[in-house]
Design a protein around this motif. Structure first.
Motif, short mmCIF file in Angstrom:
data_model
loop_
_atom_site.label_atom_id
_atom_site.label_comp_id
_atom_site.label_asym_id
_atom_site.label_seq_id
_atom_site.Cartn_x
_atom_site.Cartn_y
_atom_site.Cartn_z
N SER A 187 3.57 -48.69 48.64
CA SER A 187 3.90 -50.06 49.02
C SER A 187 4.76 -50.03 50.28
O SER A 187 5.37 -49.01 50.62
N ILE A 188 4.82 -51.17 50.97
CA ILE A 188 5.68 -51.27 52.15
C ILE A 188 7.13 -51.03 51.76
O ILE A 188 7.88 -50.35 52.47
N ALA A 189 7.54 -51.56 50.61
CA ALA A 189 8.92 -51.37 50.15
C ALA A 189 9.22 -49.89 49.91
O ALA A 189 10.30 -49.40 50.25
N GLU A 190 8.26 -49.17 49.33
CA GLU A 190 8.45 -47.73 49.10
C GLU A 190 8.59 -46.98 50.41
O GLU A 190 9.44 -46.09 50.54
N ILE A 191 7.77 -47.33 51.37
CA ILE A 191 7.84 -46.68 52.68
C ILE A 191 9.17 -46.99 53.35
O ILE A 191 9.81 -46.12 53.94
N ARG A 192 9.59 -48.24 53.26
CA ARG A 192 10.89 -48.64 53.82
C ARG A 192 12.01 -47.79 53.22
O ARG A 192 12.88 -47.26 53.93
N ASP A 193 12.00 -47.66 51.89
CA ASP A 193 13.06 -46.89 51.22
C ASP A 193 13.01 -45.42 51.62
O ASP A 193 14.05 -44.76 51.76
N TYR A 194 11.80 -44.89 51.82
CA TYR A 194 11.67 -43.50 52.25
C TYR A 194 12.31 -43.31 53.62
O TYR A 194 13.04 -42.33 53.84
N LEU A 195 12.06 -44.22 54.53
CA LEU A 195 12.65 -44.10 55.86
C LEU A 195 14.14 -44.40 55.85
O LEU A 195 14.90 -43.84 56.64
N PHE A 196 14.58 -45.27 54.93
CA PHE A 196 16.02 -45.53 54.78
C PHE A 196 16.77 -44.23 54.47
O PHE A 196 17.90 -44.05 54.89
N ALA A 197 16.13 -43.36 53.69
CA ALA A 197 16.79 -42.13 53.26
C ALA A 197 16.97 -41.15 54.40
O ALA A 197 17.74 -40.17 54.28
N ASP A 198 16.27 -41.37 55.50
CA ASP A 198 16.38 -40.51 56.67
C ASP A 198 17.64 -40.89 57.44
O ASP A 198 17.84 -42.05 57.80
N SER A 199 18.47 -39.92 57.73
CA SER A 199 19.74 -40.20 58.44
C SER A 199 19.51 -40.72 59.85
O SER A 199 20.42 -41.23 60.49
#
Length: 267
Positions: free
Chosen positions: A249-261
């Motif tokens: 999902s877009i939300a899952e992808i967003r959260d994945y990129l959020f975890a990137d410093s």
């Protein structure tokens, strides 16, 4: 020439703005039913786009397969999609813009940006006229590229079907001269492979044009998104099957990129 505010931002764009889902459209419906959970009609473009917007996507790319004389349904669809608040990037008929009047109709119906590719090769005067009338920021250059025998990238037009006899770097410079909003760097060689984006292509077009570049073609994993934004120097990544088939999902992808410093919430 008008100077509208661009919907494309710099590399400090908000995290939700980095990912651009694509919906393939023909005769007013998605070309293939979506497997996104919870849709009442998996072929309804409006439902699909609303789901992306709810997941925090701020842009969507509508790749309309119909020719320009068969898109009577499109203005009404654009007006409906605009109600979601999402930015609408639209491509029609292989990027062959017939006239400035045709462009005006789509912009008036709600398109924020209309892409051009084939027209830049076969009818560049129309593109130049469109830039004078509406400003380059209302256009997005699409460069469908394939590696040539000489090792450089060659532009293909008509949805990647015909070689244009010009290098991708030359086309990027032409788009830069017109100050279009962004360039979509699509790798024909990587499309549908799931092997990841052609990072060398995106880097080259970023360096050549100085414009925001959207990586396209070959994405098969979340890691590929990070690679394009980091090593490929892309400002955005274009996604299709990864989200259309419900794998992420877009939300899952967003959260994945959020975890990137590299990225911070609120940027």
């Amino acid at each position: 020439m008008n100077s509208p505010t661009s919907v494309f931002q710099d590399r400090n764009a908000h995290i939700g703005d980095l990912v651009i889902p694509c919906v393939d459209v023909a005769r007013g419906a998605a070309t293939e039913p979506s497997a996104i959970p919870g849709l009442n009609d998996p072929s309804d473009v409006g439902e699909i786009v609303e789901t992306y917007a709810t997941g925090s996507a701020q842009k969507v790319f509508l790749d309309v397969f119909d020719a320009w004389d068969a898109i009577g349904y499109l203005p009404a669809l654009l007006r409906r999609l605009k109600e979601t608040g999402i930015d609408l990037l639209v491509s029609v008929g292989h990027g062959l813009l017939p006239s400035v009047t045709d462009l005006e109709k789509l912009l008036g119906a709600g398109a924020d940006v209309v892409s051009v590719s084939t027209a830049m090769v076969e009818n560049p005067r129309t593109i130049e006229e469109a830039v004078r009338e509406f400003g380059g920021q209302r256009l997005m250059g699409v460069i469908n590229s394939s590696r040539s025998d000489a090792g450089s990238w060659e532009v293909h037009v008509h949805d990647g079907e015909r070689p244009a006899g010009v290098t991708s770097e030359t086309m990027a410079r032409r788009f830069a001269d017109l100050q279009v909003g962004a360039i979509l760097a699509n790798s024909i060689d990587r499309e549908g492979t799931g092997r990841g984006f052609d990072l060398a292509l995106t880097r080259t077009l970023v360096e050549t044009s100085g414009l925001p570049v959207i990586a396209s073609g070959g994405c098969g994993s979340l890691q590929h998104l990070r690679e394009a934004l980091r090593g490929g120097h892309a400002t955005y990544v274009l996604l299709n099957k990864m989200v259309h088939d419900g794998r992420h999902s877009i939300a899952e992808i967003r959260d994945y990129l959020f975890a990137d410093s590299m990225y911070r919430p609120g940027q």
